[in-house]
Design a protein around this motif. Structure first.
Motif, mmCIF file in Angstrom:
data_model
loop_
_atom_site.group_PDB
_atom_site.id
_atom_site.type_symbol
_atom_site.label_atom_id
_atom_site.label_comp_id
_atom_site.label_asym_id
_atom_site.label_seq_id
_atom_site.Cartn_x
_atom_site.Cartn_y
_atom_site.Cartn_z
ATOM 1 N N LYS A 4 -72.927 -0.509 5.726
ATOM 2 C CA LYS A 4 -71.540 -0.932 5.548
ATOM 3 C C LYS A 4 -70.838 0.038 4.601
ATOM 4 C CE LYS A 4 -68.695 -4.877 4.057
ATOM 5 N NZ LYS A 4 -68.008 -5.308 5.280
ATOM 6 N N THR A 5 -69.627 0.391 4.974
ATOM 7 C CA THR A 5 -68.803 1.216 4.100
ATOM 8 C C THR A 5 -67.836 0.295 3.370
ATOM 9 O OG1 THR A 5 -68.952 3.012 5.682
ATOM 10 C CG2 THR A 5 -67.248 3.190 4.011
ATOM 11 N N VAL A 6 -67.806 0.414 2.061
ATOM 12 C CA VAL A 6 -66.938 -0.472 1.265
ATOM 13 C C VAL A 6 -66.202 0.330 0.195
ATOM 14 C CG1 VAL A 6 -68.151 -2.670 1.458
ATOM 15 C CG2 VAL A 6 -68.922 -1.007 -0.228
ATOM 16 N N GLU A 7 -65.074 -0.229 -0.209
ATOM 17 C CA GLU A 7 -64.356 0.360 -1.328
ATOM 18 C C GLU A 7 -64.583 -0.514 -2.549
ATOM 19 O OE1 GLU A 7 -60.290 1.736 -0.662
ATOM 20 O OE2 GLU A 7 -59.829 1.045 -2.690
ATOM 21 N N ILE A 8 -65.070 0.104 -3.611
ATOM 22 C CA ILE A 8 -65.314 -0.610 -4.862
ATOM 23 C C ILE A 8 -64.688 0.197 -5.993
ATOM 24 C CG2 ILE A 8 -67.089 -1.535 -6.416
ATOM 25 C CD1 ILE A 8 -68.979 -1.625 -3.948
ATOM 26 N N ASP A 9 -63.841 -0.434 -6.754
ATOM 27 C CA ASP A 9 -63.141 0.255 -7.847
ATOM 28 C C ASP A 9 -62.488 1.549 -7.362
ATOM 29 O OD1 ASP A 9 -64.134 -1.814 -9.437
ATOM 30 O OD2 ASP A 9 -65.931 -0.675 -9.978
ATOM 31 N N GLU A 10 -61.826 1.451 -6.219
ATOM 32 C CA GLU A 10 -61.051 2.565 -5.647
ATOM 33 C C GLU A 10 -61.895 3.763 -5.251
ATOM 34 O OE1 GLU A 10 -57.940 3.202 -8.498
ATOM 35 O OE2 GLU A 10 -57.300 1.130 -8.302
ATOM 36 N N LYS A 11 -63.171 3.515 -4.991
ATOM 37 C CA LYS A 11 -64.048 4.569 -4.509
ATOM 38 C C LYS A 11 -64.771 4.079 -3.260
ATOM 39 C CE LYS A 11 -67.114 7.890 -6.717
ATOM 40 N NZ LYS A 11 -68.083 8.046 -5.726
ATOM 41 N N GLN A 12 -65.040 4.993 -2.333
ATOM 42 C CA GLN A 12 -65.706 4.622 -1.085
ATOM 43 C C GLN A 12 -67.220 4.757 -1.216
ATOM 44 O OE1 GLN A 12 -63.142 3.175 0.883
ATOM 45 N NE2 GLN A 12 -63.810 4.443 2.571
ATOM 46 N N TYR A 13 -67.921 3.788 -0.675
ATOM 47 C CA TYR A 13 -69.382 3.829 -0.704
ATOM 48 C C TYR A 13 -69.923 3.522 0.678
ATOM 49 C CZ TYR A 13 -68.828 3.564 -5.743
ATOM 50 O OH TYR A 13 -68.463 3.821 -7.033
ATOM 51 N N SER A 14 -70.983 4.228 1.036
ATOM 52 C CA SER A 14 -71.716 3.899 2.235
ATOM 53 C C SER A 14 -73.021 3.239 1.797
ATOM 54 C CB SER A 14 -71.995 5.182 3.030
ATOM 55 O OG SER A 14 -72.942 4.898 4.025
ATOM 56 N N LEU A 15 -73.144 1.964 2.086
ATOM 57 C CA LEU A 15 -74.323 1.223 1.628
ATOM 58 C C LEU A 15 -75.297 1.017 2.772
ATOM 59 C CD1 LEU A 15 -72.617 -1.548 -0.559
ATOM 60 C CD2 LEU A 15 -73.331 0.761 -1.215
ATOM 61 N N GLU A 16 -76.551 1.295 2.511
ATOM 62 C CA GLU A 16 -77.629 0.986 3.451
ATOM 63 C C GLU A 16 -78.427 -0.146 2.837
ATOM 64 O OE1 GLU A 16 -78.770 5.291 5.433
ATOM 65 O OE2 GLU A 16 -80.311 4.002 4.578
ATOM 66 N N ILE A 17 -78.512 -1.239 3.540
ATOM 67 C CA ILE A 17 -79.171 -2.420 2.973
ATOM 68 C C ILE A 17 -80.401 -2.765 3.789
ATOM 69 C CG2 ILE A 17 -78.870 -4.848 2.347
ATOM 70 C CD1 ILE A 17 -75.790 -4.213 2.359
ATOM 71 N N LEU A 18 -81.562 -2.733 3.150
ATOM 72 C CA LEU A 18 -82.788 -3.137 3.835
ATOM 73 C C LEU A 18 -82.986 -4.630 3.643
ATOM 74 C CD1 LEU A 18 -85.488 -2.458 5.314
ATOM 75 C CD2 LEU A 18 -86.518 -2.326 3.045
#
Ligand code: GDP
Ligand code: MG
Length: 178
Positions: free
Chosen positions: A44-58
């Motif tokens: 999932k790609t999310v914006e947190i504190d005005e920054k973009q993150y690509s999270l891989e969750i196992l």
């Protein structure tokens, strides 16, 4: 702006709601009957504190020995979610073993403790609660981890789990190495 890619792992005994929490976060839906044997990585790609993150969750499954895939994922993982159900004392007690295994695989003596959050899920089942909120908080203090009570069913505090972990990773001095 470059996207930071973080690998996160969700651990806990069967039935505590690992898949439901992951599905709620990734897809925004509550799947009351998710196959208990499925172990997979969700993105999932999310914006947190005005920054973009690509999270891989196992989303882990099964209580048997850690699989090779899982060990590798823990080794490369940057943040860990340890889930119990507030309606089951056994699932709370079980977390000690998951915690110990993560600490061994991550070699915490060398690298310090990785970002970690303790999660008491099924907070909507207050009538069936057997693990007190302060009991969870006490364990989190002992582990120097964050703590949240959540409900995958009611989508309560679900995003907060992953946002907290990302913020912890950002504060972690070892992050540059991975
Ligand atoms: P996992 O084995 O840890 O992945 O657990 P699941 O996500 O498959 O959930 C196990 C069972 O608990 C399912 O029947 C879910 O519907 C139920 N469940 C999961 N999260 C919640 C929650 O927050 N509240 C309630 N009431 N039930 C939940
Ligand atoms: Mg599952």
């Amino acid at each position: 702006m470059p996207i930071s890619e973080y690998k996160l792992c969700v651990f806990g005994s069967g039935g505590v709601g690992k898949s439901c929490l992951t599905m709620q976060f990734v897809q925004g839906i509550f799947m009351p009957k998710y196959d208990p044997t499925i172990e997979d990585v969700y993105k999932k790609t999310v914006e947190i504190d005005e920054k973009q993150y690509s999270l891989e969750i196992l989303d882990t499954a099964g209580t048997e020995e850690f699989s090779a895939m899982r060990d590798l994922y823990v080794k490369n993982g940057q943040g860990f979610v340890l889930v119990y159900s507030i309606t089951s004392q056994a699932t709370f007690n079980d977390l000690n073993e998951f915690y110990g295994r993560i600490m061994r695989i991550k070699d915490t003596e060398l690298h310090g403790q990785p970002p970690l959050i303790l999660v008491g899920n099924k907070s909507d089942l207050e009538d069936e609660r057997v693990v007190g909120r302060e009991v969870g908080q006490a364990l989190a203090r002992k582990w120097k981890s964050s703590f949240l009570e959540t409900s995958a069913k009611d989508r309560a505090n679900v995003n907060e789990i992953f946002f907290d972990l990302v913020r912890q990773i950002n504060r972690s001095p070892n992050i540059a190495s991975s």
